[in-house]
Design a protein around this motif. Structure first.
Motif, PDB file in Angstrom:
ATOM      1  N   GLN A   1      -0.987   3.038   3.491  1.00 16.00           N
ATOM      2  CA  GLN A   1      -0.460   1.794   2.921  1.00 16.00           C
ATOM      3  C   GLN A   1       0.263   1.016   4.027  1.00 16.00           C
ATOM      4  N   LYS A   2      -0.166  -0.200   4.265  1.00 16.88           N
ATOM      5  CA  LYS A   2       0.523  -1.031   5.254  1.00 16.88           C
ATOM      6  C   LYS A   2       1.797  -1.591   4.605  1.00 16.88           C
TER       7      LYS A   2
ATOM      8  N   ASN B   1       0.115 -10.764   9.338  1.00 18.16           N
ATOM      9  CA  ASN B   1      -0.252  -9.482   8.719  1.00 18.16           C
ATOM     10  C   ASN B   1      -1.099  -9.612   7.469  1.00 18.16           C
TER      11      ASN B   1
ATOM     12  N   SER C   1      -6.708  -6.542   1.833  1.00 14.92           N
ATOM     13  CA  SER C   1      -6.335  -5.149   1.565  1.00 14.92           C
ATOM     14  C   SER C   1      -4.943  -5.114   0.951  1.00 14.92           C
ATOM     15  N   GLN C   2      -4.704  -4.079   0.180  1.00 16.03           N
ATOM     16  CA  GLN C   2      -3.415  -4.001  -0.518  1.00 16.03           C
ATOM     17  C   GLN C   2      -2.295  -3.637   0.449  1.00 16.03           C
ATOM     18  N   LYS C   3      -1.278  -4.476   0.462  1.00 17.89           N
ATOM     19  CA  LYS C   3      -0.154  -4.218   1.356  1.00 17.89           C
ATOM     20  C   LYS C   3       1.150  -4.430   0.590  1.00 17.89           C
TER      21      LYS C   3
ATOM     22  N   PRO D   1       0.299  -9.662  -0.471  1.00 14.48           N
ATOM     23  CA  PRO D   1       0.773  -8.289  -0.638  1.00 14.48           C
ATOM     24  C   PRO D   1       1.650  -8.173  -1.884  1.00 14.48           C
TER      25      PRO D   1
END
Ligand code: C5P
Length: 420
Positions: free
Chosen positions: A194-195, A278, A283-285, A341
């Motif tokens: 996970q970022k 970022n 993608s899920q962040k 995010p």
């Protein structure tokens, strides 16, 4: 964030001068309420006596694969490593690395390494030796081989002056850092893959070459969240401005050591630019906006130091004209859905916390907001926070250290993310 409490640590010490630092590590582990069982190689006992470790760990020290008198266990070389959460070898000498890289089991420590189940018991190696011994191709091959093994982590040695008088890489990493690495190894990896992007500290908006507008944000909460996110397995990027961390040098060095990406900025605009980089991919962040960002900045900045006269003769005698800074959190929250995010905002208020917090949650259109009263947390090590989420849930957490609260905030965010 005590991931060490009640954990069973098997601490092996092999024979190098930095064995004295293992005494400090043992003490730190005990202070964190871990159970510590010490084993020593014969060479290690030449540097520090087993009695020292026995007194500090509170347990008899084992040194010999054939001697069961200290433990009353004829199979200690098997049982010890079955019954622990983590096996640490600090310092691990070149000789120790060579042995365990090649599957030797002719003394207690190498036998324990071979007998361990890598799925159940991670092995943390903290090598320490003379820099030539470290750089030797054989040692490098051994360490490279060990680094690829299942469940093995390496606390790579630091550079600096050595006991032998030479300067180079080979010093044992400081015990305080090894302690953090141990805690990180034991933390549950709920944020794996996970970022997590975090802002922290204060911005500084320049007026001239020396003066500026800033605030007293300590940065402690944001740094605590960045560290917690890393401990929980996240891929962390911390973007921060000024901080008032009392132990700033230690914290920065620790973040480098734990490989937490840290980007230092000065102004709100710089923070905005770094943050926005970022969130392009789909993608899920998670974005945690803890920084105290200046809402306004001077409209004109000069590259020299203004003299009193510059002010006197300017049109606006008593005023610095200001323009609005970007609202970073609101901008991130306004990104298209496939880039946006999960946003966590902060509200530090001096009064009407519930009212202002709820207003911010709606105005910035974010799913989670952490509120606190300035008098409860500003600048200190502890805080008292309330979580407000977009479903009108309000969760008041008991007063706690910022480190512990950071874990709770991230757990809450992750839970919301999973159940959305
Ligand atoms: O309403 P206010 O702007 O004070 O809300 C504070 C929250 O907004 C914090 O999470 C802070 O990090 C964020 N913020 C921001 N950019 C600004 C001002 C505040 O990201 N310019």
């Amino acid at each position: 964030m005590n991931f060490l409490a009640n954990k069973k640590i098997l601490l092996a010490i092999t024979g190098g001068i930095s064995a004295y630092k293992a005494v400090i590590l043992c003490r730190l582990l005990k202070k964190a309420n871990a159970h510590v069982q010490v084993v020593m190689s014969k060479a290690a006992t030449e540097f520090v006596t087993p009695l020292t470790f026995q007194a500090i760990s509170g347990n008899p020290v084992l040194t010999n694969i054939f001697d069961d008198s200290a433990s009353n266990d004829a199979m200690a070389h098997i049982h010890l490593v079955r019954d622990c959460d983590l096996f640490v070898i600090a310092p691990a000498t070149a000789d120790c690395l060579a042995k365990i890289a090649h599957g030797f089991a002719d003394d207690l420590i190498s036998a324990l390494v071979l007998a361990r189940n890598p799925q159940k018991c991670p092995l943390l190696l903290a090598p320490a030796m003379n820099n030539q011994m470290w750089e030797n191709q054989i040692t490098q091959e051994n360490i490279a081989k060990l680094a690829t093994q299942n469940g093995v982590k390496i606390s790579y040695p630091a550079a600096g002056s050595q006991a032998c008088g030479e300067i180079g890489v080979g010093r044992l990493v400081e015990p305080e850092f090894i302690l953090e690495e141990i805690a990180m190894t034991l933390a549950p990896k709920i944020l794996a893959n996970q970022k997590v992007v975090i802002t922290a500290g204060s911005t500084f908006e320049r007026i001239d070459s020396v003066r500026g507008i800033t605030n007293l944000s300590s940065g402690k909460m944001g740094f605590a969240i960045a560290k917690a996110a890393k401990f929980l397995g996240g891929d962390v990027c911390l973007i921060h401005g000024g901080t008032q961390l009392e132990n700033q040098q230690f914290t920065f060095a620790l973040f480098d050591y734990l490989q937490i990406q840290r980007i230092k900025i000065q102004t709100a605009e710089q923070m905005y630019n770094e943050v926005m980089q970022n969130f392009h991919e789909n993608s899920q962040k998670i974005f945690v906006s803890v920084a105290a960002v200046a809402d306004y900045r001077p409209s004109k900045v000069v590259d020299f130091k203004l003299k009193k006269n510059n002010f006197k003769h300017s049109q606006n005698l008593n005023a610095i004209s200001l323009i609005e800074n970007p609202d970073i959190l609101a901008s991130v929250a306004a990104l298209p859905e496939n880039q946006r995010p999960f946003c966590v905002g902060f509200a530090a208020e001096s009064e009407n916390l519930h009212e202002y917090a709820k207003q911010k949650l709606t105005k910035k259109n974010i799913p989670l907001l952490v509120g606190n009263l300035i008098q409860d947390g500003f600048g200190g090590e502890n805080n008292k926070i309330i979580l407000f989420d977009k479903y009108n849930n309000i969760k008041e957490l008991p007063p706690d250290s910022k480190d512990n609260l950071a874990i709770e905030i991230l757990k809450y965010a992750k839970n919301m993310l999973e159940n959305k």
